[in-house]
Design a protein around this motif. Structure first.
Motif, PDB file in Angstrom:
ATOM      1  N   SER A 297      43.854  36.035  36.065  1.00 10.71           N
ATOM      2  CA  SER A 297      44.626  35.122  35.352  1.00 10.71           C
ATOM      3  C   SER A 297      44.065  34.875  33.983  1.00 10.71           C
ATOM      4  N   GLU A 298      42.836  35.349  33.711  1.00 13.68           N
ATOM      5  CA  GLU A 298      42.321  35.115  32.142  1.00 13.68           C
ATOM      6  C   GLU A 298      43.094  35.795  31.221  1.00 13.68           C
ATOM      7  N   ASP A 299      43.277  37.122  31.547  1.00 18.28           N
ATOM      8  CA  ASP A 299      43.892  38.194  30.510  1.00 18.28           C
ATOM      9  C   ASP A 299      44.868  39.293  30.984  1.00 18.28           C
ATOM     10  N   SER A 300      45.183  38.903  32.121  1.00 19.73           N
ATOM     11  CA  SER A 300      46.633  39.707  32.769  1.00 19.73           C
ATOM     12  C   SER A 300      45.961  41.152  33.290  1.00 19.73           C
ATOM     13  N   SER A 301      44.736  41.589  33.003  1.00 22.15           N
ATOM     14  CA  SER A 301      44.257  42.705  33.427  1.00 22.15           C
ATOM     15  C   SER A 301      43.963  42.917  34.717  1.00 22.15           C
ATOM     16  N   PHE A 302      43.549  43.946  35.397  1.00 25.56           N
ATOM     17  CA  PHE A 302      43.606  43.921  36.859  1.00 25.56           C
ATOM     18  C   PHE A 302      42.460  44.811  37.193  1.00 25.56           C
ATOM     19  N   PHE A 303      41.979  44.697  38.570  1.00 25.29           N
ATOM     20  CA  PHE A 303      40.943  45.626  39.045  1.00 25.29           C
ATOM     21  C   PHE A 303      41.292  45.589  40.621  1.00 25.29           C
ATOM     22  N   ALA A 304      40.714  46.897  40.934  1.00 22.31           N
ATOM     23  CA  ALA A 304      41.195  47.014  42.411  1.00 22.31           C
ATOM     24  C   ALA A 304      39.915  47.830  43.127  1.00 22.31           C
ATOM     25  N   PHE A 305      39.847  47.481  44.444  1.00 18.56           N
ATOM     26  CA  PHE A 305      38.662  47.844  45.283  1.00 18.56           C
ATOM     27  C   PHE A 305      39.054  48.035  46.891  1.00 18.56           C
ATOM     28  N   PRO A 306      38.369  49.022  47.471  1.00 14.01           N
ATOM     29  CA  PRO A 306      38.931  49.017  48.991  1.00 14.01           C
ATOM     30  C   PRO A 306      37.918  48.322  49.661  1.00 14.01           C
ATOM     31  N   PHE A 307      38.833  47.757  50.519  1.00 13.03           N
ATOM     32  CA  PHE A 307      38.066  46.783  51.615  1.00 13.03           C
ATOM     33  C   PHE A 307      38.974  46.641  52.833  1.00 13.03           C
TER      34      PHE A 307
END
Length: 365
Positions: A297-307
């Motif tokens: 929400s801070e900068d509209s960048s995204f990250f991803a991770f497997p779980f």
């Protein structure tokens, strides 16, 4: 396996008004009806006078004169004190999400209290009811609750004394979406009516009803506080958008509309505050490969991770009480819970039996 490049973030439409809130310090000022601590006393000292509270930096502590700052309506000392954030599905009031299941056949609730390590169990409802756990009474604890589609009745089991009350709101075909839409710390009964693309919210603060057209037939509710104003925002997840899954959010702070494309039609929406900034992040979990995708929400960048893995049931929440959502899944094949806690490390816990539904999955469409 789907690759990251398959995630498209399309144009974002934002109509917003920026409002800056600054800390007040220095000089001489008077504050009335402060929102922290309800002591009703008069405090003074240094260069301030405070009416309507005991003037404590945090409720329950002792404050003396000197220098105080007022930030966004909360008293704070030189320490970085913040308002307490409530974890979802917190049945014991310790600010942590509790592991819990709903067993449809006998309509049983089984909840593992994180505060004591004890299990609470009750039978409440029928097999065909829709569970809607939330804090309807405002005591800081999630109430066991269900909505009956056939009659539109809500049934709330008070966490304070295990008595219950009920009332009608909604109709068969509606999708229940309770949340605190008016910011009074009580969950409001609410439904989204797909046939009319309209929301109906029964406000607990004044017993009024909000009727709001928003969305389209086939949309799914993804209610959360996306703008950080302590009020739930009306929002929908549209699995079959023009170029993939779409999110449409109406910010309660200024009624602006935020829209974007994020995810695929088969993804599961798992919105929540994963970054700890007080705003819910748009997020989804991909069943085919167990990957979580979080749009900050801070900068509209995204990250991803497997779980997790295919066949798991996503059950996000704040299981360690640090103010950030944790990725979590319930695995029906072995009835184990897997929680990737942001502060306390990975938790693996067996709880439930085959056929149970994880309670923290309740509002995952």
């Amino acid at each position: 396996m789907c690759q990251l490049k398959s995630i498209l973030i399309a144009s974002v439409f934002v109509l917003s008004v920026s409002v800056s809130v600054f800390a007040q310090s220095g000089g001489s000022f008077t504050i009335e009806k402060s929102v922290i601590a309800g002591g009703g006393e008069r405090s003074s000292g240094g260069s301030f006078t405070l009416e309507g509270t005991s003037g404590e930096a945090i409720a329950g502590t002792t404050s003396t004169g000197g220098s105080f700052n007022l930030t966004s309506g909360f008293w704070a000392s030189s320490n970085n004190n913040q308002a307490v954030r409530r974890a979802p599905f917190d049945f014991d009031g310790d600010s942590k999400t509790d592991i819990g299941i709903f067993r449809p056949a006998p309509a049983e609730w089984w909840i593992y209290r994180s505060s004591t390590g004890t299990t609470f169990a009750t039978q409440f409802g029928q097999t065909t009811d829709k569970i809607v756990p939330a804090d309807f009474t405002g005591d800081g604890k999630t109430d066991v609750a269900f909505w009956r589609p056939s009659t539109g009745f809500w049934f709330i089991l008070r966490s304070e004394n295990l008595t219950f009350f009920s009332f009608p709101f909604g109709a068969n075909g509606d999708i229940p979406a309770p949340a605190d839409y008016d910011g009074d710390s009580k969950a409001d009964a609410a439904v989204f009516r797909p046939s009319a693309a309209t929301w109906f919210v029964s406000r607990s603060s004044d017993n009024g009803t909000t009727i709001q057209p928003f969305g389209a037939n086939g949309d799914l509710p993804v209610v959360a506080d996306y703008d950080g104003d302590s009020k739930a925002d009306i929002a929908i997840f549209r699995p079959n958008g023009a170029n993939g899954a779409e999110w449409w959010i109406q910010r309660s702070s200024n009624n602006s509309i935020f829209a974007l494309q994020f995810g695929n039609p088969t993804d599961k929406a798992v919105q929540g505050d994963y970054t700890g900034d007080g705003k819910a992040d748009v997020a989804f979990w991909r069943p085919s490969n167990g990957t979580w995708f979080i749009l900050r929400s801070e900068d509209s960048s995204f990250f991803a991770f497997p779980f997790g893995a295919n066949g798991d049931v996503p059950a996000p929440g704040d299981y360690d009480g640090d103010g950030r959502f944790d990725a979590a899944v319930f695995r029906p094949t072995d009835t184990n819970w897997y929680v990737q806690r942001t502060t306390a490390g990975t938790l693996i816990q067996q709880f439930g039996i085959t056929g149970d539904r994880p309670i923290p999955n309740t509002f995952v469409p």
